[in-house]
Design a protein around this motif. Structure first.
Motif, PDB file in Angstrom:
ATOM      1  N   ILE A 158      44.381  42.494  45.691  1.00  0.00           N
ATOM      2  CA  ILE A 158      43.957  41.099  45.652  1.00  0.00           C
ATOM      3  C   ILE A 158      42.431  41.027  45.597  1.00  0.00           C
ATOM      4  O   ILE A 158      41.734  41.921  46.078  1.00  0.00           O
ATOM      5  CB  ILE A 158      44.522  40.319  46.858  1.00  0.00           C
ATOM      6  N   THR A 159      41.906  39.964  44.982  1.00  0.00           N
ATOM      7  CA  THR A 159      40.462  39.794  44.818  1.00  0.00           C
ATOM      8  C   THR A 159      39.898  38.928  45.935  1.00  0.00           C
ATOM      9  O   THR A 159      40.465  37.868  46.250  1.00  0.00           O
ATOM     10  CB  THR A 159      40.143  39.146  43.456  1.00  0.00           C
ATOM     11  N   VAL A 160      38.792  39.386  46.532  1.00  0.00           N
ATOM     12  CA  VAL A 160      38.181  38.664  47.650  1.00  0.00           C
ATOM     13  C   VAL A 160      36.697  38.441  47.372  1.00  0.00           C
ATOM     14  O   VAL A 160      36.082  39.141  46.565  1.00  0.00           O
ATOM     15  CB  VAL A 160      38.346  39.429  48.985  1.00  0.00           C
ATOM     16  N   ARG A 161      36.123  37.438  48.031  1.00  0.00           N
ATOM     17  CA  ARG A 161      34.689  37.209  48.007  1.00  0.00           C
ATOM     18  C   ARG A 161      34.123  37.641  49.354  1.00  0.00           C
ATOM     19  O   ARG A 161      34.638  37.258  50.411  1.00  0.00           O
ATOM     20  CB  ARG A 161      34.400  35.725  47.772  1.00  0.00           C
ATOM     21  N   LEU A 162      33.085  38.457  49.316  1.00  0.00           N
ATOM     22  CA  LEU A 162      32.455  38.973  50.523  1.00  0.00           C
ATOM     23  C   LEU A 162      31.349  38.039  50.995  1.00  0.00           C
ATOM     24  O   LEU A 162      30.865  37.184  50.243  1.00  0.00           O
ATOM     25  CB  LEU A 162      31.893  40.367  50.267  1.00  0.00           C
ATOM     26  N   THR A 163      30.937  38.203  52.260  1.00  0.00           N
ATOM     27  CA  THR A 163      29.853  37.382  52.794  1.00  0.00           C
ATOM     28  C   THR A 163      28.537  37.648  52.077  1.00  0.00           C
ATOM     29  O   THR A 163      27.594  36.851  52.171  1.00  0.00           O
ATOM     30  CB  THR A 163      29.681  37.629  54.301  1.00  0.00           C
ATOM     31  N   THR A 164      28.447  38.738  51.338  1.00  0.00           N
ATOM     32  CA  THR A 164      27.253  39.038  50.540  1.00  0.00           C
ATOM     33  C   THR A 164      27.214  38.213  49.249  1.00  0.00           C
ATOM     34  O   THR A 164      26.212  38.226  48.533  1.00  0.00           O
ATOM     35  CB  THR A 164      27.235  40.524  50.160  1.00  0.00           C
ATOM     36  N   GLY A 165      28.334  37.534  48.932  1.00  0.00           N
ATOM     37  CA  GLY A 165      28.444  36.791  47.678  1.00  0.00           C
ATOM     38  C   GLY A 165      29.085  37.594  46.571  1.00  0.00           C
ATOM     39  O   GLY A 165      29.396  37.059  45.501  1.00  0.00           O
ATOM     40  N   GLU A 166      29.290  38.886  46.793  1.00  0.00           N
ATOM     41  CA  GLU A 166      29.905  39.748  45.780  1.00  0.00           C
ATOM     42  C   GLU A 166      31.432  39.565  45.776  1.00  0.00           C
ATOM     43  O   GLU A 166      32.022  39.173  46.778  1.00  0.00           O
ATOM     44  CB  GLU A 166      29.577  41.216  46.081  1.00  0.00           C
ATOM     45  N   SER A 167      32.035  39.869  44.627  1.00  0.00           N
ATOM     46  CA  SER A 167      33.495  39.878  44.511  1.00  0.00           C
ATOM     47  C   SER A 167      33.989  41.315  44.588  1.00  0.00           C
ATOM     48  O   SER A 167      33.333  42.232  44.095  1.00  0.00           O
ATOM     49  CB  SER A 167      33.952  39.245  43.196  1.00  0.00           C
ATOM     50  N   ALA A 168      35.160  41.489  45.196  1.00  0.00           N
ATOM     51  CA  ALA A 168      35.717  42.833  45.364  1.00  0.00           C
ATOM     52  C   ALA A 168      37.233  42.771  45.293  1.00  0.00           C
ATOM     53  O   ALA A 168      37.845  41.713  45.475  1.00  0.00           O
ATOM     54  CB  ALA A 168      35.271  43.426  46.700  1.00  0.00           C
ATOM     55  N   VAL A 169      37.832  43.918  45.021  1.00  0.00           N
ATOM     56  CA  VAL A 169      39.292  44.054  44.998  1.00  0.00           C
ATOM     57  C   VAL A 169      39.696  44.984  46.137  1.00  0.00           C
ATOM     58  O   VAL A 169      39.066  46.025  46.348  1.00  0.00           O
ATOM     59  CB  VAL A 169      39.771  44.614  43.648  1.00  0.00           C
ATOM     60  N   VAL A 170      40.732  44.609  46.873  1.00  0.00           N
ATOM     61  CA  VAL A 170      41.191  45.419  48.001  1.00  0.00           C
ATOM     62  C   VAL A 170      41.803  46.715  47.472  1.00  0.00           C
ATOM     63  O   VAL A 170      42.709  46.694  46.630  1.00  0.00           O
ATOM     64  CB  VAL A 170      42.203  44.654  48.867  1.00  0.00           C
ATOM     65  N   VAL A 171      41.290  47.839  47.974  1.00  0.00           N
ATOM     66  CA  VAL A 171      41.716  49.168  47.540  1.00  0.00           C
ATOM     67  C   VAL A 171      42.775  49.744  48.467  1.00  0.00           C
ATOM     68  O   VAL A 171      43.754  50.347  48.033  1.00  0.00           O
ATOM     69  CB  VAL A 171      40.503  50.129  47.494  1.00  0.00           C
ATOM     70  N   ASP A 172      42.595  49.547  49.774  1.00  0.00           N
ATOM     71  CA  ASP A 172      43.515  50.131  50.755  1.00  0.00           C
ATOM     72  C   ASP A 172      43.411  49.343  52.052  1.00  0.00           C
ATOM     73  O   ASP A 172      42.412  48.653  52.313  1.00  0.00           O
ATOM     74  CB  ASP A 172      43.167  51.605  51.002  1.00  0.00           C
ATOM     75  N   ILE A 173      44.450  49.477  52.881  1.00  0.00           N
ATOM     76  CA  ILE A 173      44.528  48.768  54.161  1.00  0.00           C
ATOM     77  C   ILE A 173      44.119  49.710  55.285  1.00  0.00           C
ATOM     78  O   ILE A 173      44.507  50.879  55.303  1.00  0.00           O
ATOM     79  CB  ILE A 173      45.968  48.267  54.424  1.00  0.00           C
ATOM     80  N   ASN A 174      43.345  49.194  56.223  1.00  0.00           N
ATOM     81  CA  ASN A 174      43.080  49.911  57.466  1.00  0.00           C
ATOM     82  C   ASN A 174      44.088  49.419  58.502  1.00  0.00           C
ATOM     83  O   ASN A 174      43.981  48.297  58.997  1.00  0.00           O
ATOM     84  CB  ASN A 174      41.645  49.643  57.959  1.00  0.00           C
ATOM     85  N   ALA A 175      45.085  50.249  58.797  1.00  0.00           N
ATOM     86  CA  ALA A 175      46.182  49.811  59.670  1.00  0.00           C
ATOM     87  C   ALA A 175      45.694  49.360  61.036  1.00  0.00           C
ATOM     88  O   ALA A 175      46.281  48.464  61.652  1.00  0.00           O
ATOM     89  CB  ALA A 175      47.200  50.939  59.823  1.00  0.00           C
TER      90      ALA A 175
END
Length: 366
Positions: free
Chosen positions: A304-321
């Motif tokens: 899924i695509t997210v917006r970071l507090t830095t203003g950058e866009s990113a895609v989730v690569v893996d989950i930290n359980a």
């Protein structure tokens, strides 16, 4: 690969996974180039997310809780069994149609085999790539999610099988409700809502005398809309009057309904649905059960695509359980929305100064 809400998909994008017709035939092949008309058709059919090929997300593997074969076989069996339960009720009670329970147990065997191979799996958005009827997909989703919770809770295999059957059949009574009412795009009238609520009793009556199906499965259908404070239906049961299996199913049923795309409304995102469930803690839902649920849900699913507090866009690569709200992400655009020549990964559980600000879902972000 990315998992994109259909509202973000544009013509020219290419599919990362096949999409199947209701009959299990490949409708769109991997690599298919989307068009405006196809995006609209998929949206009209209730597809909420698509797997999209994107060179910037190369190497991101979106985990499958169920194998492709298990999904196809399970949905095919559900279609047959649900229709049989409606069309031939009298004949089966004479013993002429005893295979209904056996067929469902075969589904449970397939699903349990997949889940047992990955007992640490967490609840992802189970994006079944099929244009199947919403009821069948929802039933399979609820079954899978509930079994993951049951495993986390420590139920035995026998208990899991009964719980899973209850989850698989919790909404079978909706087969007795008109499709026009089930798919109504606007708010229900008081009379329509009363008719809709009857599906819980219909399900109980359809299942209670079925051979090879435990009576407790019928009670799961009867009780999955009951709530701790007595505000549920159909009998306004309270607290311990509600079987614990029905309590688990009630939580998962609500979650999947909220996160599922429907023609008449947008889907909630996982973190929003979890917040909504927690608003009913100790009044609608058992708090201890909600904690197990929260610990098993991927708030930000892989892809899924997210917006970071830095203003950058990113895609989730893996989950930290150990820290679901701080996954590993791949930054793909800068704060101005420009594509990066060299996308890079950040582990948000280690880079504490950066957080997820929002999930990008298209024109109206949440």
């Amino acid at each position: 690969m990315r998992m994109m809400p259909i509202s973000m998909c544009r013509p020219g994008m290419r599919l990362g996974k096949k999409i199947y017709s209701e009959e299990g035939i490949v409708l769109l092949a991997e690599g298919y180039e989307l068009t405006d008309s196809m995006i609209q058709r998929l949206q009209d059919k209730g597809i909420g997310y698509l797997h999209i090929n994107d060179p910037r997300t190369e190497g991101i593997q979106i985990p499958e809780i169920l194998s492709e074969e298990t999904q196809k076989q399970s949905l095919s069996t559900l279609r047959t069994v649900f229709r049989e339960l409606v069309d031939q009720p009298g004949k089966r009670h004479t013993g002429a149609y005893p295979y209904v329970g056996r067929s469902l147990r075969q589904v449970m065997h397939l699903v349990m085999d997949d889940l047992q191979r990955n007992r640490d799996a967490i609840i992802m958005l189970l994006n079944l790539n099929t244009l199947d009827h919403y009821l069948y997909m929802h039933s399979l989703n609820v079954c899978v999610y509930t079994l993951l919770l049951g495993m986390g809770h420590g139920y035995s295999n026998d208990q899991l099988n009964t719980l899973g059957l209850g989850a698989l059949l919790h909404d079978v009574g909706k087969m007795k409700i008109s499709q026009q009412l089930l798919n109504k795009p606007g708010a229900l009238t008081a009379e329509e809502y009363e008719e809709m609520k009857r599906h819980a009793e219909f399900g109980y009556l359809m299942l209670k005398d079925e051979p090879n199906i435990p009576l407790l499965t019928a009670h799961c259908a009867f009780q999955h809309h009951e709530r701790l404070n007595g505000s549920g239906y159909p009998r306004a049961l309270k607290g311990d009057e509600i079987h614990e299996y029905a309590k688990w199913i009630g939580i998962v049923d609500s979650y999947d309904a909220m996160t599922g795309h429907r023609v008449y409304r947008e889907a909630m995102l996982p973190h929003q649905a979890v917040e909504t469930l927690y608003a009913g803690s100790d009044t609608l839902y058992d708090t201890a059960m909600l904690k197990v649920f929260r610990d098993k849900v991927a708030i930000y699913p892989v892809g899924i695509t997210v917006r970071l507090t830095t203003g950058e866009s990113a895609v989730v690569v893996d989950i930290n359980a150990a820290s679901m709200h701080r996954p590993i992400v791949r930054v793909i655009t800068n704060e101005a929305g420009e594509d990066l020549a060299a996308p890079y990964d950040i582990d948000l559980s280690k880079q504490l100064s950066v957080m997820i600000a929002k999930v990008e879902i298209g024109p109206s972000e949440r």
